[in-house]
Design an enzyme around this catalytic site. Structure first.
Site, PDB file in Angstrom:
ATOM      1  N   GLU A  73       0.611  -0.881  -0.058  1.00 52.44           N
ATOM      2  CA  GLU A  73      -0.124   0.293  -0.386  1.00 52.44           C
ATOM      3  C   GLU A  73       0.841   0.646   0.104  1.00 52.44           C
ATOM      4  OE1 GLU A  73      -2.596   0.007   3.329  1.00 52.44           O
ATOM      5  OE2 GLU A  73      -3.175   2.165   3.302  1.00 52.44           O
TER       6      GLU A  73
ATOM      7  N   GLU B  38      -2.143  12.171   2.768  1.00 49.09           N
ATOM      8  CA  GLU B  38      -3.142  11.776   3.575  1.00 49.09           C
ATOM      9  C   GLU B  38      -2.628  12.310   4.717  1.00 49.09           C
ATOM     10  OE1 GLU B  38      -1.830   7.345   5.289  1.00 49.09           O
ATOM     11  OE2 GLU B  38      -3.724   7.263   5.947  1.00 49.09           O
TER      12      GLU B  38
END
Ligand SMILES: *[C@@H]1O[C@H](CO)[C@@H](O)[C@H](O)[C@H]1NC(C)=O
Ligand SMILES: *[C@@H]1O[C@H](CO)[C@@H](O)[C@H](O)[C@H]1NC(C)=O
Ligand SMILES: *[C@@H]1O[C@H](CO)[C@@H](O)[C@H](O)[C@H]1NC(C)=O
Ligand SMILES: *[C@@H]1O[C@H](CO)[C@@H](O)[C@H](O)[C@H]1NC(C)=O
Ligand SMILES: *[C@@H]1O[C@H](CO)[C@@H](O)[C@H](O)[C@H]1NC(C)=O
Length: 381
Positions: free
Chosen positions: A197, A202
């Site tokens: 991932e 973010e």
């Protein structure tokens, strides 16, 4: 490691002639064993110094080793822009795997409620995006004033998958505000964490400390613990293994103006992700500093200078830990990161519990939207 063996053997054999000479010499006042011990001691000390020098040299060379991020000729492979943007994604509608207080809606609902839309006019900075024919917007619902089971939002996953590539993300506006947990990331949801991932963009809640770039993997992938990396961001953690520290991943923190209100005030910019066997790098370019080769669709990362985040292939086999990646964009609400009480209330901007906020503060989600000029994915020509 094997290269350390020959010098060690050579040093050991050079000890023997001294020993036999000493053993053959006549003994006067000191016992023979005394001389033998002194000579052996000196010989061992010499060997230790010699081996230490070799080991030091080898370790020094290792610490300095760095992948060859040589130039790749990139060719445009996929374009996600304007009226075609959303047709290249599927809408995730299941229960949120990260335990958010959210309802991810399907495509017809999102279109009807304007939670996803293509706009030619919405943002004052849209005209500065790389795309000239509309921006793609993903929003959180701001109309439900009593969202007692969670608020409506969207999570979309690209239909295309990628093993490697250069990804250009034109971001006009990043979402922020109490209870939000937005992310622009890549993963293979059906093979997580085996296929890795990559969290490119973010942040959580008021998002006043900048963007965090993070990798998550299976065991055996560390970055920058003992080996070199070249980046402008600040390393937070080194072990990417999802079993370490509750899956915190190996993260790099960017400066304040790489996300949220400060980022949007600059008209956003471009995030570029390069995924290749030599390593993973992420650059953040402010709107005013986007390299000309990105705008002209001939991107050459070897000319861009130091990345914001660098994950070189030194303590982690990037090629085997990252495969079959889809592009995911979502705005989660509360959940495993934003919803933790201490995180939610950090800085004092958000009060009460995260889910109470989501249920009642509808109008507070007005800045909780992504606006993209588009995504462009390049592959090796
Ligand atoms: C969605 O946006 C369009 C304009 O783009 C507007 O006409 C329509 O009323 C909006 N719908 C909702 C549910 O807000
Ligand atoms: C935006 O403008 C382009 C032409 O520049 C047009 O093709 C497209 O339909 C417009 N989209 C919307 C949502 O108005
Ligand atoms: C909000 O919804 C709950 C049930 O879901 C209801 O009990 C409550 O009265 C509602 N509050 C308002 C202000 O409408
Ligand atoms: C690649 O990813 C897609 C989406 O997660 C998945 O359906 C597919 O099984 C994966 N393929 C392989 C070969 O892992
Ligand atoms: C890490 O991944 C494994 C699957 O490989 C899973 O069983 C485990 O629950 C994950 N741990 C965390 C903290 O996510």
């Amino acid at each position: 490691m094997p290269s350390m063996y020959p010098p060690e053997k050579a040093a050991a054999t050079s000890v023997l002639p001294y020993n036999s000479e000493v053993a053959a010499s006549p003994s006067r006042f000191h016992p023979r064993s005394w001389n033998w011990k002194i000579w052996t001691g000196i010989a061992i000390a010499a060997v230790v110094v010699f081996v230490a020098a070799i080991v030091g040299g080898v370790l020094g060379a290792r610490a300095n080793a760095y992948p060859n991020y040589s130039k790749i000729d990139y060719k445009l492979q996929d374009t996600y822009a304007a009226d075609d943007f959303f047709s290249k994604f599927t809408y995730f509608t299941g229960y949120d795997p990260t335990h958010g207080f959210v309802h991810y809606v399907d495509s017809p609902t999102a279109m009807a409620e304007n939670l996803t839309l293509v706009s030619n006019t919405t943002s004052s900075t849209a005209s500065t995006s790389l795309s000239t024919s509309g921006t793609a917007i993903l929003r959180v619902d701001t109309s439900d004033t009593n969202a007692t089971t969670g608020r409506r939002s969207v999570r979309i996953t690209s239909k295309a998958t990628y093993d490697t590539g250069l990804f250009i993300f034109d971001i006009v506006h990043s979402p922020y505000g109490c209870a939000t947990w937005p992310a622009l990331w890549l993963t293979d949801v059906s093979n997580w964490p085996q296929n890795g991932e990559i969290d490119v963009v973010e942040a959580v809640n008021a998002a006043t400390s900048g963007n965090q770039v993070t990798l998550h993997t299976t065991k055996g992938c560390q970055i920058g613990k003992a080996r070199k990396r070249k980046q402008t961001g600040t390393a937070l953690t080194y072990d990417c293994y999802n079993g370490t520290d509750g899956n915190v991943g190996c993260g790099v923190q960017g400066p304040v103006d790489t996300f949220g209100a400060a980022y949007n005030a600059l008209g956003g910019g471009v995030y570029a992700l390069e995924l290749r066997s030599a390593g993973i790098r992420v650059w953040s370019f402010a709107r005013s500093a986007i390299p000309a080769d990105i705008a002209s669709q001939a991107p050459d990362p070897s000319t861009w200078g130091t990345a914001l985040a660098d994950f070189p292939n030194l303590e982690c086999d990037i090629g085997s830990h990252f495969r079959n990646q889809t592009i995911v964009v979502n705005i989660d609400l509360c959940g495993d990161w934003a919803g933790q009480k201490s995180i939610f209330q950090q800085g004092g901007a958000c009060s009460g519990t995260c889910s109470e906020w989501v249920a009642s503060e509808a109008e507070s989600f007005s800045e909780a939207y992504w606006e993209f000029g588009g995504f462009w994915v390049y592959g090796a020509a």
